[in-house]
Design a protein around this motif. Sequence first.
Motif, PDB file in Angstrom:
ATOM      1  N   TYR A   1       0.857  -1.194   0.000  1.00  0.00           N
ATOM      2  CA  TYR A   1       0.000   0.000   0.000  1.00  0.00           C
ATOM      3  C   TYR A   1       0.893   1.245   0.000  1.00  0.00           C
ATOM      4  CZ  TYR A   1      -3.776  -3.199   1.343  1.00  0.00           C
ATOM      5  OH  TYR A   1      -4.697  -4.224   1.379  1.00  0.00           O
ATOM      6  N   PRO A   2       1.441   1.617  -1.155  1.00  0.00           N
ATOM      7  CA  PRO A   2       2.387   2.743  -1.203  1.00  0.00           C
ATOM      8  C   PRO A   2       1.778   4.094  -0.836  1.00  0.00           C
ATOM      9  CG  PRO A   2       1.823   1.968  -3.419  1.00  0.00           C
ATOM     10  CD  PRO A   2       1.268   0.970  -2.462  1.00  0.00           C
ATOM     11  N   ASP A   3       0.454   4.172  -0.804  1.00  0.00           N
ATOM     12  CA  ASP A   3      -0.199   5.434  -0.442  1.00  0.00           C
ATOM     13  C   ASP A   3      -0.402   5.575   1.063  1.00  0.00           C
ATOM     14  OD1 ASP A   3      -0.408   6.298  -3.087  1.00  0.00           O
ATOM     15  OD2 ASP A   3      -2.294   5.201  -3.377  1.00  0.00           O
ATOM     16  N   ILE A   4       0.051   4.574   1.841  1.00  0.00           N
ATOM     17  CA  ILE A   4      -0.115   4.622   3.292  1.00  0.00           C
ATOM     18  C   ILE A   4       1.248   4.539   3.958  1.00  0.00           C
ATOM     19  CG2 ILE A   4      -1.195   3.588   5.338  1.00  0.00           C
ATOM     20  CD1 ILE A   4      -3.256   2.305   3.482  1.00  0.00           C
ATOM     21  N   GLU A   5       1.498   5.442   4.895  1.00  0.00           N
ATOM     22  CA  GLU A   5       2.730   5.414   5.699  1.00  0.00           C
ATOM     23  C   GLU A   5       2.364   5.071   7.138  1.00  0.00           C
ATOM     24  OE1 GLU A   5       6.243   8.382   7.420  1.00  0.00           O
ATOM     25  OE2 GLU A   5       4.770   9.134   5.967  1.00  0.00           O
ATOM     26  N   VAL A   6       3.124   4.171   7.751  1.00  0.00           N
ATOM     27  CA  VAL A   6       2.875   3.765   9.133  1.00  0.00           C
ATOM     28  C   VAL A   6       3.982   4.306  10.028  1.00  0.00           C
ATOM     29  CG1 VAL A   6       2.547   1.838  10.729  1.00  0.00           C
ATOM     30  CG2 VAL A   6       1.732   1.651   8.364  1.00  0.00           C
ATOM     31  N   LYS A   7       3.605   5.129  10.991  1.00  0.00           N
ATOM     32  CA  LYS A   7       4.550   5.611  11.998  1.00  0.00           C
ATOM     33  C   LYS A   7       4.565   4.621  13.156  1.00  0.00           C
ATOM     34  CE  LYS A   7       4.234  10.610  11.169  1.00  0.00           C
ATOM     35  NZ  LYS A   7       3.882  11.921  11.788  1.00  0.00           N
ATOM     36  N   TYR A   8       5.710   3.995  13.383  1.00  0.00           N
ATOM     37  CA  TYR A   8       5.842   2.984  14.439  1.00  0.00           C
ATOM     38  C   TYR A   8       6.299   3.641  15.742  1.00  0.00           C
ATOM     39  CZ  TYR A   8       7.924  -0.822  17.169  1.00  0.00           C
ATOM     40  OH  TYR A   8       8.258  -1.689  18.174  1.00  0.00           O
ATOM     41  N   VAL A   9       5.612   3.303  16.830  1.00  0.00           N
ATOM     42  CA  VAL A   9       6.008   3.755  18.171  1.00  0.00           C
ATOM     43  C   VAL A   9       6.086   2.515  19.063  1.00  0.00           C
ATOM     44  CG1 VAL A   9       5.448   5.193  20.167  1.00  0.00           C
ATOM     45  CG2 VAL A   9       4.861   5.985  17.860  1.00  0.00           C
ATOM     46  N   GLY A  10       7.282   2.188  19.514  1.00  0.00           N
ATOM     47  CA  GLY A  10       7.455   1.050  20.408  1.00  0.00           C
ATOM     48  C   GLY A  10       7.261   1.454  21.854  1.00  0.00           C
TER      49      GLY A  10
END
Length: 446
Positions: free
Chosen positions: A76-85
């Motif tokens: 899904y190149p139109d979606i960016e996921v910001k990861y927070v651990g």
Amino acid sequence: MTSSIRNRRSRRAALAVALGSVLALTATACGDDGSGGAGDKGNEGSGKGTITFWDNNGGVRTEVWKQIIADFENTYPDIEVKYVGVPAASVQSKYDTAIQGGGLPDVGGVGTAMLAEVAAQGALEPLDDRLSGSPLNGKLNTKFLESVKAAGGDGRTYTVPTSANNGTLWYRTDLFAAAKLQAPDTWTKFYAAADKLTDTGENRFGYTIRGGEGSIAQALDAMYGQSGITSFWNGDKTTVNDPKNVAALEKYAGLYKKATPSADVNNDFTKMVAQWDSGTIGMLSHNLGSYADHEKALKGKFRGIPAPTLDDGTRVQVSNPVDGLALFKSSENKAAAWKFIEFAASHESNSKWNQVAGQVPANTEAAQDAWVRESEPTKLAAQALNESSTKIVQLPYHLPDWNTLSKADNEPNFQKVLLGKLSAKDFLDRLADQINAAQADWKKNH
């Protein structure tokens, strides 16, 4: 009513008042970064853009999540996921703070142990309709789904199950072979092995019992496994102090110092695992997560099997916490957030995550993968969870007080049982009174 329960009710009442005031002020807060509070209704969004994901065990599983996120963003190149651990020890407080003051993610890891408290504050989106129209429909372990629905408090699905860490009985195959003992796959064989492998004069013991932190869940598993009682409730009253459970706990606790080391009274899982790996103890009850430690220390001289059955083959076990992914109601891009949850719980991603974590996949296709078949403890755990003859006693995760009741309030009392300072009956009667009061309180407010 005990003072501890009164105090907890007072604290919950104060929290509710404070929460209502905060939400009144923040109900209109919104943002594309999932920065709303529990009162925000959010939006479905475009299905594109940026979403924020909170990992509820940050650090331990960070690398595998980054791999899954990279795979997702390629798909899904139109979606960016910001990861927070977020470290597991602080994730509950971080959710509570964000619910009150804003800053919730779009997607977060929410397991059954904390699900009731988060859902009760109105922070989570019910997912039943989304699941029914999803490719995941029919491909998630039904027992995991039952646990999730029971933990949510109202029968709805507030988190998509991803894994479970099933209870495992680890035993030393070399010691069993030397003693000409069969695998301890029934409770009768378990007790016979605990006795035969014990020689206190030589500092050899048949079993190590958990007496420190985390002891209550293990004791409950042993109780219900032996009594054969298949429900935590009889109406609105708990079955923990049923005479069959009392007898089972008396027998189990009676192993202490007779077939176990005296140090067990203070052992949490870390000390218990280290003691088993370095000594000459025959059996250890723990979950799948300690496999790597055993392999490193014992070089294959052990096996991990599901908890023992009754002599007729009936398996009863208490529910292990089920991990999952929740969609927060305040998300401004629920469509994109749901795509991420679907992707993470799909066959390939769920298999990849659980192989690293060493847990049982919730996706039933992932549970059939080669790595599961090749890892005997995981394979047997998955089989046990899927067997129709396995009965799962659902622990009352829906009670906001459950974590306190099953830990701080009663672990010292269980130690008294081991030391002979409190009878098993008195211990379970006290625990039952507390649980019944908590259930009555919960029913009153739902």
